[in-house]
Design a protein around this motif. Structure first.
Motif, short mmCIF file in Angstrom:
data_model
loop_
_atom_site.label_atom_id
_atom_site.label_comp_id
_atom_site.label_asym_id
_atom_site.label_seq_id
_atom_site.Cartn_x
_atom_site.Cartn_y
_atom_site.Cartn_z
N MET A 132 37.94 37.37 45.05
CA MET A 132 38.15 38.44 46.01
C MET A 132 38.77 39.45 44.95
O MET A 132 38.58 40.82 45.09
CB MET A 132 39.57 38.19 46.92
CG MET A 132 39.25 37.12 47.70
SD MET A 132 37.38 37.59 48.79
CE MET A 132 38.15 38.90 49.67
N ILE A 133 39.56 39.19 43.52
CA ILE A 133 39.76 40.14 42.79
C ILE A 133 38.45 40.78 42.11
O ILE A 133 38.56 41.93 41.80
CB ILE A 133 40.77 39.60 41.88
CG1 ILE A 133 42.31 39.47 42.18
CG2 ILE A 133 40.89 40.46 40.45
CD1 ILE A 133 42.97 38.63 41.23
N ASP A 134 37.42 40.00 41.92
CA ASP A 134 36.35 40.76 41.62
C ASP A 134 35.56 41.68 42.35
O ASP A 134 35.12 42.83 41.95
CB ASP A 134 35.23 39.60 41.29
CG ASP A 134 33.83 40.18 41.04
OD1 ASP A 134 33.75 40.49 39.93
OD2 ASP A 134 32.67 39.97 41.76
N ARG A 135 35.81 41.43 43.92
CA ARG A 135 35.34 42.65 44.92
C ARG A 135 36.16 43.76 44.85
O ARG A 135 35.72 44.74 45.11
CB ARG A 135 35.63 41.99 46.14
CG ARG A 135 34.66 40.90 46.46
CD ARG A 135 34.82 39.95 47.68
NE ARG A 135 35.02 40.71 49.10
CZ ARG A 135 34.02 40.49 49.68
NH1 ARG A 135 33.12 39.86 49.46
NH2 ARG A 135 33.90 41.16 50.95
N LEU A 136 37.55 43.67 44.20
CA LEU A 136 38.40 44.79 43.98
C LEU A 136 38.28 45.54 42.82
O LEU A 136 38.44 46.79 42.96
CB LEU A 136 39.93 44.17 44.33
CG LEU A 136 41.09 45.14 44.03
CD1 LEU A 136 41.13 46.20 45.16
CD2 LEU A 136 42.26 44.30 44.04
N ARG A 137 37.85 44.98 41.78
CA ARG A 137 38.01 45.42 40.38
C ARG A 137 37.07 46.59 40.31
O ARG A 137 35.89 46.56 40.71
CB ARG A 137 37.86 44.57 39.53
CG ARG A 137 37.99 44.86 37.95
CD ARG A 137 37.74 43.78 36.91
NE ARG A 137 38.64 42.77 36.93
CZ ARG A 137 38.28 41.54 37.46
NH1 ARG A 137 37.01 41.17 37.77
NH2 ARG A 137 39.33 40.44 37.46
N LEU A 138 37.36 47.73 39.79
CA LEU A 138 36.51 48.60 39.07
C LEU A 138 36.87 48.98 37.62
O LEU A 138 37.95 48.79 36.93
CB LEU A 138 36.87 49.92 39.74
CG LEU A 138 36.71 50.08 41.41
CD1 LEU A 138 37.00 51.49 41.86
CD2 LEU A 138 35.18 49.76 41.72
N ASP A 139 35.80 49.11 36.82
CA ASP A 139 35.81 49.41 35.61
C ASP A 139 34.59 50.70 35.39
O ASP A 139 34.13 51.11 36.37
CB ASP A 139 35.41 48.26 34.63
CG ASP A 139 34.21 47.65 35.06
OD1 ASP A 139 33.21 48.25 35.28
OD2 ASP A 139 34.08 46.62 34.61
N GLU A 140 34.54 51.08 34.02
CA GLU A 140 33.88 52.23 33.88
C GLU A 140 32.52 51.92 34.11
O GLU A 140 31.45 52.81 34.95
CB GLU A 140 33.77 52.92 32.52
CG GLU A 140 35.44 53.52 32.29
CD GLU A 140 35.40 54.30 30.88
OE1 GLU A 140 34.35 54.70 30.63
OE2 GLU A 140 36.77 54.84 30.83
N ALA A 141 31.88 50.91 34.00
CA ALA A 141 30.49 50.33 34.15
C ALA A 141 30.19 50.38 35.83
O ALA A 141 29.14 50.85 36.27
CB ALA A 141 30.28 49.26 33.64
N ARG A 142 31.12 49.87 36.52
CA ARG A 142 31.01 49.89 38.12
C ARG A 142 31.07 51.41 38.68
O ARG A 142 30.39 51.48 39.46
CB ARG A 142 32.11 48.87 38.53
CG ARG A 142 31.95 47.52 38.42
CD ARG A 142 32.73 46.52 39.06
NE ARG A 142 32.20 45.14 38.83
CZ ARG A 142 32.96 44.04 39.63
NH1 ARG A 142 33.80 44.30 40.53
NH2 ARG A 142 32.38 42.96 39.34
N ILE A 143 31.90 52.21 37.85
CA ILE A 143 32.08 53.40 38.50
C ILE A 143 30.80 54.30 38.25
O ILE A 143 30.31 54.92 39.08
CB ILE A 143 33.04 54.13 38.06
CG1 ILE A 143 34.50 53.65 38.42
CG2 ILE A 143 33.25 55.65 38.32
CD1 ILE A 143 35.77 54.07 37.59
#
Length: 423
Positions: free
Chosen positions: A65-76
């Motif tokens: 679930m944390i993976d669903r929540l996490r944002l990093d610059e690549a995901r942005i």
């Protein structure tokens, strides 16, 4: 309703009226400005997201679930690219769905028009905040976003960035609003805002969706949970079937189009199941199998509840069936009408499966992971509808519109004798 909620709902209502008549160009310009702003201010968004991730860990949230929540610059950057993809898509507003000239000479057209103000209630995936806003803006709608409290810092930052980007465009910044508050009271306000909100779309687990459907006075478009199945037919290619199954389950298990159950025809079980169990184990998947599956390797004994479960993890239920029809009966009983796949070399079996399975999407010799707005060429999706009214399957831009009838005459009058043209 609270003063704070009424303020943002009325602002969205006013913005929707300004946004609806805009042509494509200013909407696309606004979306590209949003995409640029997301990339430019990625560090600010990541910093806000880190607070949510830290809080989730402190609360014992699973890593899935944390993976669903996490944002990093690549995901942005990927989220921003999805916004640009939406900008590149055709504008559905104004499209003629049907048109004709009636025998009396009236010209009749049915046009796509925005829904108005759309409320989105969703769980801990902050990318939905941007995906939903982009689709709503492109289709001429204002949006009220109510994400999970677990992503509140992330969503606040994302909406702030989008609103700031819209300030320099023809699209009113008020068209994107974050519903204030982190308690259930704010969700209830959105669900009861009939007259201010035109439609609600819940996006998340079964309990969220059921709660919105049962308690809302605002019309709801249901998006469903993903209890998806892979059926390996008697005439399947074993190697291909294993590859499809592992991809459907393990490529990204935390999403709604990942497979949660596989069913195997008894005639191919000896050849398929041992290979599949080894491949799933290598991918880190725990198999919850029936007695027939257990004959081929070590599995966790399956329960009735397992077949109903959307795991969203590296777990999968499994059973051996005696026929394609038995597989379909299993899917009808336990499935969520999201996506089902058949792996077979038989065209007859494929056609039979497609005709019998009543789900929003059916895959033939392909992974369930393709049920996705982006993969279907829609750009970002608002959700995947498993209902049968208005929209079904991945909901892209056309599904965020209604229609309007326009008829044009030359002084046409309706009388008891028929049509008369004045003058």
């Amino acid at each position: 309703m609270s003063t704070e909620f009424l303020k943002i709902a009325r602002a969205a209502r006013e913005a929707a009226a300004e946004l609806a008549p805009l042509p494509r160009a200013p909407k696309d310009q606004a979306l590209r400005a949003v995409a640029d702003a997301l990339v430019a201010r990625a560090a600010e968004i990541v910093e806000a997201n880190a607070k949510d991730v830290e809080q989730a860990r402190a609360q014992g949230t699973s890593e899935t679930m944390i993976d669903r929540l996490r944002l990093d610059e690549a995901r942005i950057r990927a989220i921003a690219e999805a916004v640009r993809d939406v900008a590149d898509l055709p504008d559905p507003v104004g499209e003629v769905v049907r048109g004709s000239t009636l025998p009396n000479g009236l010209e009749l057209r049915q046009l796509r028009v925005p829904l108005g103000v759309i409320g989105i209630i969703y769980e801990g995936r902050p990318n939905v905040t941007v995906d939903a806003a982009a689709l709503c803006l492109k289709s001429g709608n204002a949006v009220l976003l109510r994400g999970s409290s677990s992503a509140y810092s992330s969503n606040t930052a994302l909406v702030r960035v989008m609103q700031d980007a819209l300030e320099g465009t023809e699209v009113p910044a008020g068209a994107v609003q974050l519903v204030p508050g982190q308690t259930r009271d704010s969700v209830k306000e959105l669900m009861r805002a009939r007259g201010l909100v035109d439609v609600l779309i819940p996006r998340g687990g079964a309990s969220l969706i059921n709660s919105v459907v049962e308690e809302s006075s605002v019309p709801v478009i249901e998006t469903g949970v993903g209890n998806c199945h892979v059926y390996v037919d008697a005439e399947a290619d074993v190697e291909l079937a294993v590859q499809i199954l592992v991809n459907a389950k393990a490529q990204r298990p935390s999403v709604c189009n990942s497979a949660e159950t596989f069913l195997v025809h008894e005639d191919i079980a000896d050849a398929f199941v041992p290979v599949a169990l080894r491949a799933l184990a290598e991918a880190g998947v725990t198999v919850h199998g029936d007695a027939a599956i257990a004959r081929y390797g070590e599995v966790v004994p399956v329960t009735e509840d397992d077949f109903y479960t959307e795991y969203l993890s590296l777990d999968i239920a499994a059973a051996v069936v005696g026929s394609l029809e038995e597989a379909v009966a299993h899917i009808r009983k336990y499935g969520s009408a999201h996506t089902e796949a058949i792996v077979t070399r038989s065209q007859r079996a494929a056609r039979r499966f497609v005709s019998l399975v009543d789900s929003a999407a059916v895959a033939v010799n392909a992974s369930t992971r393709f049920t996705d707005g982006g993969e279907f060429g829609f750009g970002a999706e608002i959700g995947i509808s498993t209902q049968k009214l208005h929209a079904r399957g991945p909901m892209g831009l056309p599904e965020l519109t209604s229609t309007k009838w326009v008829f044009t005459g030359e002084g046409h009058l309706r009388t008891s004798e028929g049509t008369v043209v004045a003058g």
